[in-house]
Design an enzyme around this catalytic site. Structure first.
Site, PDB file in Angstrom:
ATOM      1  CB  CYS A 157      -0.876   0.051   1.245  1.00 21.07           C
ATOM      2  SG  CYS A 157      -1.700  -1.468   1.583  1.00 21.07           S
TER       3      CYS A 157
HETATM    4  N1  CO8 Z   1     -21.079  -9.836   2.230  1.00 20.24           N
HETATM    5  C1  CO8 Z   1     -21.874 -10.020   3.329  1.00 20.24           C
HETATM    6  N2  CO8 Z   1     -21.365 -10.184   4.571  1.00 20.24           N
HETATM    7  C2  CO8 Z   1     -20.030 -10.166   4.712  1.00 20.24           C
HETATM    8  C3  CO8 Z   1     -19.167  -9.986   3.622  1.00 20.24           C
HETATM    9  C4  CO8 Z   1     -19.741  -9.822   2.331  1.00 20.24           C
HETATM   10  N3  CO8 Z   1     -18.991  -9.652   1.238  1.00 20.24           N
HETATM   11  N4  CO8 Z   1     -17.890  -9.998   4.072  1.00 20.24           N
HETATM   12  C5  CO8 Z   1     -17.959 -10.201   5.396  1.00 20.24           C
HETATM   13  N5  CO8 Z   1     -19.239 -10.301   5.798  1.00 20.24           N
HETATM   14  C6  CO8 Z   1     -19.755 -10.565   7.137  1.00 20.24           C
HETATM   15  C7  CO8 Z   1     -18.708 -11.196   8.033  1.00 20.24           C
HETATM   16  O1  CO8 Z   1     -18.622 -12.585   7.835  1.00 20.24           O
HETATM   17  C8  CO8 Z   1     -19.201 -10.833   9.406  1.00 20.24           C
HETATM   18  O2  CO8 Z   1     -20.245 -11.686   9.783  1.00 20.24           O
HETATM   19  P1  CO8 Z   1     -20.396 -12.136  11.314  1.00 20.24           P
HETATM   20  O3  CO8 Z   1     -20.621 -10.863  12.078  1.00 20.24           O
HETATM   21  O4  CO8 Z   1     -21.579 -13.017  11.268  1.00 20.24           O
HETATM   22  O5  CO8 Z   1     -19.110 -12.802  11.665  1.00 20.24           O
HETATM   23  C9  CO8 Z   1     -19.791  -9.458   9.189  1.00 20.24           C
HETATM   24  O6  CO8 Z   1     -20.068  -9.355   7.784  1.00 20.24           O
HETATM   25  C10 CO8 Z   1     -18.844  -8.361   9.568  1.00 20.24           C
HETATM   26  O7  CO8 Z   1     -17.545  -8.682   9.037  1.00 20.24           O
HETATM   27  P2  CO8 Z   1     -16.275  -7.872   9.344  1.00 20.24           P
HETATM   28  O8  CO8 Z   1     -16.173  -7.628  10.810  1.00 20.24           O
HETATM   29  O9  CO8 Z   1     -15.100  -8.508   8.651  1.00 20.24           O
HETATM   30  O10 CO8 Z   1     -16.663  -6.536   8.566  1.00 20.24           O
HETATM   31  P3  CO8 Z   1     -16.003  -5.152   8.687  1.00 20.24           P
HETATM   32  O11 CO8 Z   1     -17.033  -4.167   9.063  1.00 20.24           O
HETATM   33  O12 CO8 Z   1     -14.720  -5.163   9.445  1.00 20.24           O
HETATM   34  O13 CO8 Z   1     -15.619  -4.866   7.151  1.00 20.24           O
HETATM   35  C11 CO8 Z   1     -13.636  -4.869   5.822  1.00 20.24           C
HETATM   36  C12 CO8 Z   1     -14.696  -5.707   6.481  1.00 20.24           C
HETATM   37  C13 CO8 Z   1     -14.304  -3.991   4.771  1.00 20.24           C
HETATM   38  C14 CO8 Z   1     -12.626  -5.767   5.152  1.00 20.24           C
HETATM   39  C15 CO8 Z   1     -12.970  -3.970   6.871  1.00 20.24           C
HETATM   40  O14 CO8 Z   1     -12.573  -4.717   7.990  1.00 20.24           O
HETATM   41  C16 CO8 Z   1     -11.737  -3.248   6.370  1.00 20.24           C
HETATM   42  O15 CO8 Z   1     -11.750  -2.577   5.352  1.00 20.24           O
HETATM   43  N6  CO8 Z   1     -10.653  -3.297   7.148  1.00 20.24           N
HETATM   44  C17 CO8 Z   1      -9.423  -2.604   6.783  1.00 20.24           C
HETATM   45  C18 CO8 Z   1      -8.825  -3.335   5.699  1.00 20.24           C
HETATM   46  C19 CO8 Z   1      -7.647  -2.663   5.103  1.00 20.24           C
HETATM   47  O16 CO8 Z   1      -7.400  -1.494   5.133  1.00 20.24           O
HETATM   48  N7  CO8 Z   1      -6.902  -3.489   4.524  1.00 20.24           N
HETATM   49  C20 CO8 Z   1      -5.784  -3.066   3.850  1.00 20.24           C
HETATM   50  C21 CO8 Z   1      -5.922  -3.600   2.515  1.00 20.24           C
HETATM   51  S1  CO8 Z   1      -4.389  -3.978   1.935  1.00 20.24           S
HETATM   52  C22 CO8 Z   1      -3.896  -2.744   0.958  1.00 20.24           C
HETATM   53  O17 CO8 Z   1      -4.436  -1.687   0.980  1.00 20.24           O
HETATM   54  C23 CO8 Z   1      -2.842  -3.085  -0.062  1.00 20.24           C
HETATM   55  C24 CO8 Z   1      -2.446  -4.546  -0.043  1.00 20.24           C
HETATM   56  C25 CO8 Z   1      -1.713  -4.944  -1.265  1.00 20.24           C
HETATM   57  C26 CO8 Z   1      -2.549  -5.002  -2.490  1.00 20.24           C
HETATM   58  C27 CO8 Z   1      -3.308  -6.263  -2.657  1.00 20.24           C
HETATM   59  C28 CO8 Z   1      -3.857  -6.391  -4.061  1.00 20.24           C
HETATM   60  C29 CO8 Z   1      -4.690  -7.656  -4.293  1.00 20.24           C
END
Ligand code: CO8
Length: 374
Positions: A157
């Site tokens: 990132c």
């Molecule tokens: N549809 C429906 N429900 C879902 C989905 C979906 N697609 N995905 C998850 N859920 C469910 C989960 O299973 C969970 O259910 P339960 O409560 O029953 O367990 C519920 O929804 C809530 O899940 P989460 O707690 O995981 O949901 P969040 O509110 O945390 O959202 C995110 C998930 C969006 C992933 C969030 O946590 C996030 O964005 N976190 C930060 C992530 C981040 O910044 N990551 C960095 C990314 S890496 C980067 O930027 C570069 C990397 C290198 C490049 C890679 C290229 C491929």
């Protein structure tokens, strides 16, 4: 003599294809239902977990993403493939990422009012390069007819901001006259479109910036780099095990752990306070505080992260002009996100305005630059 270093032009190349949340979810849910039907016996026995269904509403609410651009759309929505179908190019053809890089670089050169003769360093900085060598930067250098040298660098990132830091240092030290920093973020080959938790996160894009000395800059929108700041702290919460040693490990090159995977909640909780502390610390080096910053070009991974970070910094919600969001249409484009935000939202600033460009994410890594409009 202290050299004033500036960003004098930016380029954004947006791929021609986009995929909406609805399209992506329809394909994923059809795949999940097919998978669950095919593995019903193992799922009933408890040997396998059923694939849960995805939802477009969840994606938008949890991330702010509505759609993403892709270099190639073909294959991603095909339930029997679930990955892009990118035709193999011969060694004597331009590689995919070099093509993306050249398209963005030409736009940056145009914006900076520069040509190949004004550049002597090319840095290709992104989350993945499609091969190890020859460096993509050298291929791009050849296509653009640039004399000097080029190299690739990977910092996930923070690749774009960390590359800008290197460019700043080279110009300040007098070891380069003009640096092209290019970010061809071809993320779609690394996205696990079969994973409900991450299938929606990434998009493809290419960005580029020209960095040079203030005294050679002659473009309409020039930003002095007042300072840079970086920090890294090791974390396994965002990981891809894809690498050249896989062949010797006998590991499956198509295995799930070879693709992007993360503990999204942990990332959210750990990176937000790190980013706030980092930014406050960086601003304080100039006796600035958040109120002195007219524009926040923040990393674009998740709208809720950006809102939280902005609120902690400003003690209020920022306006969309102050802290622009591009996630809705571009999704997370790895290191290019803050550069897209800059590209689309810098021309209205007036002389003396201060802006902050900042990446945060995998590594963990945080990289920032304080910019002043000339
Ligand atoms: N549809 C429906 N429900 C879902 C989905 C979906 N697609 N995905 C998850 N859920 C469910 C989960 O299973 C969970 O259910 P339960 O409560 O029953 O367990 C519920 O929804 C809530 O899940 P989460 O707690 O995981 O949901 P969040 O509110 O945390 O959202 C995110 C998930 C969006 C992933 C969030 O946590 C996030 O964005 N976190 C930060 C992530 C981040 O910044 N990551 C960095 C990314 S890496 C980067 O930027 C570069 C990397 C290198 C490049 C890679 C290229 C491929």
């Amino acid at each position: 003599m202290t050299v004033s270093v500036v960003i004098s032009g930016s380029g954004l190349w947006t791929p021609p294809h986009s995929i909406s949340n609805e399209e992506l979810v329809t394909a994923y849910n059809a795949y999940a239902q097919q998978y669950n039907a095919q593995h019903q016996v193992e799922i009933d026995r408890g040997a396998l977990s059923a694939k849960p269904l995805s939802s477009a509403e969840f994606i938008e609410k949890a991330s702010g993403i509505r759609s993403r651009f892709t270099y190639i759309k073909d294959g991603i929505l095909d339930v029997s493939r679930m990955r892009p179908n990118i035709p193999l190019r011969a060694d004597d053809e331009l590689s995919d990422q070099a093509e993306m890089a050249v398209l963005a670089a030409k736009k940056a050169l145009l914006a900076a009012n520069k040509s190949a003769e004004d550049i002597d360093v090319v840095i290709v900085a992104c989350a993945y390069t499609q091969r190890s060598y020859p460096a993509l930067a050298i291929e791009v250098q050849e296509v653009l007819g640039i004399k000097g040298f080029g190299f690739d660098m990977l910092v996930a990132c923070s690749a774009a901001t960390f590359a800008l830091h290197r460019a700043y240092e080279m110009i300040a030290a007098g070891t380069a006259k003009g640096v092209l920093v290019i970010n061809p973020e071809l993320t779609s080959p690394q996205v696990n479109y079969c994973d409900r938790d991450s299938h929606f996160i990434f998009g493809d894009v290419a960005t580029a910036l020209v960095v040079e000395a203030a005294e050679t800059a002659n473009a309409p929108h020039v930003f002095e780099i007042l300072s840079t700041q970086a920090v890294t702290s090791y974390s396994n919460n965002i990981r891809s095990n894809f690498g050249y040693v896989s062949r010797a490990n006998d590991s499956n090159p198509f295995g799930e752990d070879m693709l992007f995977h993360q503990e999204g909640r942990k990332v959210f909780k750990e990176v937000c306070p790190m980013a706030v502390e980092h930014i406050n610390d960086h601003l304080s080096r100039h006796q600035f505080s958040a109120i002195n910053v007219k524009r926040w070009w923040l990393h674009q991974a998740n709208i809720n992260m950006n809102n939280l970070i902005s609120r902690k910094l400003l003690e209020r919600d920022p306006s969309p002009q102050e802290a622009p969001i591009v996630l809705d249409t571009y999704a997370n484009t790895a290191s290019a996100g803050s550069i897209i935000a800059f590209n689309l939202n810098h021309q209205d600033l007036v002389s003396g305005d201060i802006g902050l460009l900042c990446s945060f994410g995998a590594g963990y890594s945080i990289g920032s630059l304080i910019l002043k409009k000339q």
